[in-house]
Design a protein around this motif. Structure first.
Motif, PDB file in Angstrom:
ATOM      1  N   PHE A   5      12.776   1.803  16.678  1.00 29.36           N
ATOM      2  CA  PHE A   5      11.866   2.280  16.238  1.00 29.36           C
ATOM      3  C   PHE A   5      10.545   1.536  15.633  1.00 29.36           C
ATOM      4  O   PHE A   5      10.765   0.489  14.576  1.00 29.36           O
ATOM      5  CB  PHE A   5      12.559   2.632  14.927  1.00 29.36           C
ATOM      6  CG  PHE A   5      11.145   3.638  13.352  1.00 29.36           C
ATOM      7  CD1 PHE A   5      10.574   5.135  14.273  1.00 29.36           C
ATOM      8  CD2 PHE A   5      10.582   3.049  12.740  1.00 29.36           C
ATOM      9  CE1 PHE A   5       9.722   5.513  13.682  1.00 29.36           C
ATOM     10  CE2 PHE A   5       8.991   3.467  11.978  1.00 29.36           C
ATOM     11  CZ  PHE A   5       9.246   5.077  12.658  1.00 29.36           C
ATOM     12  N   THR A   6       9.365   2.561  15.769  1.00 22.94           N
ATOM     13  CA  THR A   6       8.344   1.321  15.671  1.00 22.94           C
ATOM     14  C   THR A   6       7.529   2.923  15.065  1.00 22.94           C
ATOM     15  O   THR A   6       6.661   3.863  15.752  1.00 22.94           O
ATOM     16  CB  THR A   6       7.265   0.928  17.329  1.00 22.94           C
ATOM     17  OG1 THR A   6       8.173   0.261  18.169  1.00 22.94           O
ATOM     18  CG2 THR A   6       6.007   0.698  16.636  1.00 22.94           C
ATOM     19  N   GLY A   7       6.750   2.745  14.092  1.00 25.27           N
ATOM     20  CA  GLY A   7       6.171   2.764  12.965  1.00 25.27           C
ATOM     21  C   GLY A   7       5.661   3.134  11.272  1.00 25.27           C
ATOM     22  O   GLY A   7       6.413   1.742  10.707  1.00 25.27           O
ATOM     23  N   THR A   8       5.246   3.887  10.711  1.00 25.46           N
ATOM     24  CA  THR A   8       5.175   3.667   9.419  1.00 25.46           C
ATOM     25  C   THR A   8       5.571   5.316   8.594  1.00 25.46           C
ATOM     26  O   THR A   8       5.204   6.205   9.583  1.00 25.46           O
ATOM     27  CB  THR A   8       3.877   3.166   8.585  1.00 25.46           C
ATOM     28  OG1 THR A   8       3.694   2.331  10.140  1.00 25.46           O
ATOM     29  CG2 THR A   8       3.419   3.408   7.779  1.00 25.46           C
ATOM     30  N   GLN A  53       0.691  -0.735  -0.406  1.00 20.80           N
ATOM     31  CA  GLN A  53       0.569   0.047  -0.085  1.00 20.80           C
ATOM     32  C   GLN A  53       0.939   1.165   0.149  1.00 20.80           C
ATOM     33  O   GLN A  53       0.714   2.330   0.011  1.00 20.80           O
ATOM     34  CB  GLN A  53      -0.831   0.381   1.221  1.00 20.80           C
ATOM     35  CG  GLN A  53      -2.196  -0.906   1.004  1.00 20.80           C
ATOM     36  CD  GLN A  53      -1.714  -2.473   1.079  1.00 20.80           C
ATOM     37  OE1 GLN A  53      -1.154  -2.344   2.360  1.00 20.80           O
ATOM     38  NE2 GLN A  53      -2.221  -2.913   0.299  1.00 20.80           N
ATOM     39  N   ALA A  54       2.169   1.338  -0.802  1.00 21.54           N
ATOM     40  CA  ALA A  54       2.981   2.260  -0.800  1.00 21.54           C
ATOM     41  C   ALA A  54       3.696   3.021   0.378  1.00 21.54           C
ATOM     42  O   ALA A  54       3.479   4.072   0.671  1.00 21.54           O
ATOM     43  CB  ALA A  54       2.060   3.649  -1.488  1.00 21.54           C
ATOM     44  N   GLU A  55       4.040   1.946   1.900  1.00 20.68           N
ATOM     45  CA  GLU A  55       3.830   2.467   3.257  1.00 20.68           C
ATOM     46  C   GLU A  55       4.803   1.166   3.354  1.00 20.68           C
ATOM     47  O   GLU A  55       4.388  -0.531   3.667  1.00 20.68           O
ATOM     48  CB  GLU A  55       2.963   3.194   3.381  1.00 20.68           C
ATOM     49  CG  GLU A  55       1.654   2.145   4.513  1.00 20.68           C
ATOM     50  CD  GLU A  55       1.001   2.924   5.220  1.00 20.68           C
ATOM     51  OE1 GLU A  55       0.859   4.106   4.542  1.00 20.68           O
ATOM     52  OE2 GLU A  55       0.347   1.981   5.574  1.00 20.68           O
ATOM     53  N   THR A  56       5.841   1.461   4.527  1.00 18.15           N
ATOM     54  CA  THR A  56       6.331   0.710   5.226  1.00 18.15           C
ATOM     55  C   THR A  56       6.638   0.668   6.689  1.00 18.15           C
ATOM     56  O   THR A  56       6.561   2.216   7.029  1.00 18.15           O
ATOM     57  CB  THR A  56       7.999   0.366   5.243  1.00 18.15           C
ATOM     58  OG1 THR A  56       8.527   0.354   3.529  1.00 18.15           O
ATOM     59  CG2 THR A  56       8.983  -0.705   5.598  1.00 18.15           C
ATOM     60  N   SER A  57       5.833   0.144   7.388  1.00 12.65           N
ATOM     61  CA  SER A  57       5.688  -0.235   9.183  1.00 12.65           C
ATOM     62  C   SER A  57       6.829  -1.310   9.698  1.00 12.65           C
ATOM     63  O   SER A  57       7.303  -1.696   8.519  1.00 12.65           O
ATOM     64  CB  SER A  57       4.841  -0.645   8.913  1.00 12.65           C
ATOM     65  OG  SER A  57       3.128  -0.132   8.212  1.00 12.65           O
ATOM     66  N   GLU A  84      15.378   0.841   4.863  1.00 12.17           N
ATOM     67  CA  GLU A  84      14.521   0.689   3.859  1.00 12.17           C
ATOM     68  C   GLU A  84      14.071   2.006   3.405  1.00 12.17           C
ATOM     69  O   GLU A  84      13.666   2.189   1.880  1.00 12.17           O
ATOM     70  CB  GLU A  84      13.657   0.211   4.554  1.00 12.17           C
ATOM     71  CG  GLU A  84      12.209  -0.379   3.730  1.00 12.17           C
ATOM     72  CD  GLU A  84      12.782  -1.576   3.317  1.00 12.17           C
ATOM     73  OE1 GLU A  84      12.239  -0.932   1.911  1.00 12.17           O
ATOM     74  OE2 GLU A  84      13.359  -2.487   3.705  1.00 12.17           O
ATOM     75  N   PHE A  85      13.689   3.119   4.020  1.00 16.90           N
ATOM     76  CA  PHE A  85      13.702   4.311   3.596  1.00 16.90           C
ATOM     77  C   PHE A  85      14.659   4.893   2.278  1.00 16.90           C
ATOM     78  O   PHE A  85      14.373   4.977   0.754  1.00 16.90           O
ATOM     79  CB  PHE A  85      14.044   5.257   4.574  1.00 16.90           C
ATOM     80  CG  PHE A  85      13.685   6.342   4.435  1.00 16.90           C
ATOM     81  CD1 PHE A  85      12.652   7.805   4.103  1.00 16.90           C
ATOM     82  CD2 PHE A  85      15.054   7.209   3.962  1.00 16.90           C
ATOM     83  CE1 PHE A  85      12.803   9.361   3.608  1.00 16.90           C
ATOM     84  CE2 PHE A  85      14.962   8.828   3.188  1.00 16.90           C
ATOM     85  CZ  PHE A  85      13.787   9.706   2.517  1.00 16.90           C
ATOM     86  N   GLU A  86      16.275   4.671   2.525  1.00 17.01           N
ATOM     87  CA  GLU A  86      16.376   5.126   1.071  1.00 17.01           C
ATOM     88  C   GLU A  86      16.885   3.750  -0.289  1.00 17.01           C
ATOM     89  O   GLU A  86      16.742   4.370  -1.305  1.00 17.01           O
ATOM     90  CB  GLU A  86      18.210   4.290   1.652  1.00 17.01           C
ATOM     91  CG  GLU A  86      18.653   5.048   2.514  1.00 17.01           C
ATOM     92  CD  GLU A  86      20.152   5.005   3.358  1.00 17.01           C
ATOM     93  OE1 GLU A  86      21.366   5.690   3.166  1.00 17.01           O
ATOM     94  OE2 GLU A  86      20.883   3.706   3.323  1.00 17.01           O
ATOM     95  N   ARG A  87      15.912   2.956  -0.366  1.00 12.73           N
ATOM     96  CA  ARG A  87      15.138   1.926  -1.157  1.00 12.73           C
ATOM     97  C   ARG A  87      14.113   2.834  -1.463  1.00 12.73           C
ATOM     98  O   ARG A  87      13.976   2.189  -2.592  1.00 12.73           O
ATOM     99  CB  ARG A  87      15.572  -0.132  -0.303  1.00 12.73           C
ATOM    100  CG  ARG A  87      16.193  -0.639   0.272  1.00 12.73           C
ATOM    101  CD  ARG A  87      16.347  -1.874   0.453  1.00 12.73           C
ATOM    102  NE  ARG A  87      16.820  -2.792   1.204  1.00 12.73           N
ATOM    103  CZ  ARG A  87      17.146  -2.670   2.401  1.00 12.73           C
ATOM    104  NH1 ARG A  87      16.847  -2.072   3.034  1.00 12.73           N
ATOM    105  NH2 ARG A  87      18.101  -3.660   2.592  1.00 12.73           N
ATOM    106  N   GLN A 129       9.870  13.004   8.537  1.00 14.64           N
ATOM    107  CA  GLN A 129       9.235  12.995   9.825  1.00 14.64           C
ATOM    108  C   GLN A 129       8.601  12.378  10.164  1.00 14.64           C
ATOM    109  O   GLN A 129       8.289  12.471  11.794  1.00 14.64           O
ATOM    110  CB  GLN A 129       8.630  13.899   9.214  1.00 14.64           C
ATOM    111  CG  GLN A 129       8.346  15.772   8.823  1.00 14.64           C
ATOM    112  CD  GLN A 129       7.368  16.550   8.478  1.00 14.64           C
ATOM    113  OE1 GLN A 129       6.058  16.423   8.236  1.00 14.64           O
ATOM    114  NE2 GLN A 129       7.829  17.962   7.344  1.00 14.64           N
ATOM    115  N   SER A 130       8.168  11.259   9.421  1.00 17.56           N
ATOM    116  CA  SER A 130       7.785   9.806  10.526  1.00 17.56           C
ATOM    117  C   SER A 130       8.488   9.851  11.039  1.00 17.56           C
ATOM    118  O   SER A 130       8.138   8.404  12.280  1.00 17.56           O
ATOM    119  CB  SER A 130       6.647   8.737   9.558  1.00 17.56           C
ATOM    120  OG  SER A 130       5.861  10.125   8.693  1.00 17.56           O
TER     121      SER A 130
END
Length: 303
Positions: A265-268, A229-233, A245-248, A279-280
């Motif tokens: 870290f816990t989040g998406t 869904q175009a986001e990573t948790s 993962e952000f760099e990928r 920011q997330s």
């Protein structure tokens, strides 16, 4: 014939008249005269030894040079190039049966396997299988992350550098990155083998290995992985893995300035906006960032 010795002496004029007369009386006179006539005609050839030796030496000195056929180098190269192309084509046609797929940064790809199983590759991932042996062995090699929706049939095996996953027909997600291995079952039953130990995962269960150690993970009830869904948790994942993962997902290089990369870290974060994504990641950890070209620096929040 008798008196051979006297006959030879007669040819050499070594007999007296009396001996010649006795010889003619003992042998046929007509035969002796014919022998004497033909013997005079047979003379050994005269050989000039010095001349023959000179001719022999001259023959050795004027030895014929071997005939050399010149080779056209350009023609040779063309022939060699044709042979290389033929051999290469034959190899790929008859021997190389591997099928490979690879995604780049911020790219996903949906694949259909020969048995109609479906695979969705996440960014910066590789998948490979052998099409020749597929009917008998549904084996794949994965480097990266992928979601599998497997058609029922023979055993379906996904191999990574860290662990192996086997199913008969189900849906699951596999993530294999540096020092990170995770399998999540979304339907059916998944068998995961790690260091010669096998774990059965039913729907909603996760098997995770972080830095070589098995981690406890809470159950989930999602239908598909968040990255589809175009986001990573993430749930209690080191910041270093989050940044990787952000760099990928974005064509950016991130450096940490006096920041603890091992903090959890816990989040998406979203795949659609780099600022919102950063920011997330940074705000929950009380961090800040700045972007300069394709370089991102993450540092401690300054009041």
């Amino acid at each position: 014939m008798k008196n051979e010795n006297n006959i030879l002496k007669w040819f050499d004029n070594e007999l007296s008249k009396e001996q010649i007369q006795d010889l003619k009386q003992s042998e046929n006179v007509e035969t002796l005269e014919k022998i004497a006539f033909y013997a005079k005609q047979m003379q050994a050839p005269q050989v000039d030894v010095q001349k023959a030796l000179a001719a022999f030496k001259e023959r050795n000195l004027t030895k014929k040079e071997p005939k050399i056929i010149p080779l056209n180098f350009k023609t040779f190269l063309r022939i060699a190039a044709v042979l290389v192309v033929m051999l290469t084509s034959s190899y790929f046609l008859f021997f190389n049966n591997n099928v490979s797929f690879e995604t780049q940064i911020a790219q996903n790809e949906t694949l259909t396997l020969p048995d109609n199983s479906e695979v969705i590759l996440n960014a910066a991932s590789k998948l490979k299988y052998n099409k020749k042996t597929w009917k008998d062995k549904r084996n794949l090699e994965l480097d990266g992350e992928a979601f599998f929706k497997v058609s029922k049939g023979k055993k379906f095996t996904v191999t990574t550098d860290i662990g192996t996953i086997q199913v008969l027909g189900t849906q699951f997600n596999v993530k294999e990155r540096d020092n990170y291995f995770e399998v999540q079952c979304y339907e059916g039953l998944v068998s995961v083998t790690f260091k010669n130990e096998t774990v059965k995962l039913p729907k909603g269960k996760t098997f995770r290995v972080l830095n070589g150690s098995i981690q406890e993970v809470n159950d989930f009830n999602a239908e598909t992985p968040s990255w589809m869904q175009a986001e990573t948790s993430f749930e209690k994942i080191p910041l270093s893995q989050v940044i990787a993962e952000f760099e990928r997902q974005y064509d950016l290089n991130v450096s940490l300035k006096e920041v603890d990369a091992s903090q959890l870290f816990t989040g998406t974060f979203t795949h659609k906006n780099k600022n919102i994504a950063l920011q997330s990641i940074t705000i929950p950890l009380k961090l800040s960032y700045r972007i300069e070209g394709n370089q991102v620096t993450v540092y401690k929040y300054e009041k």
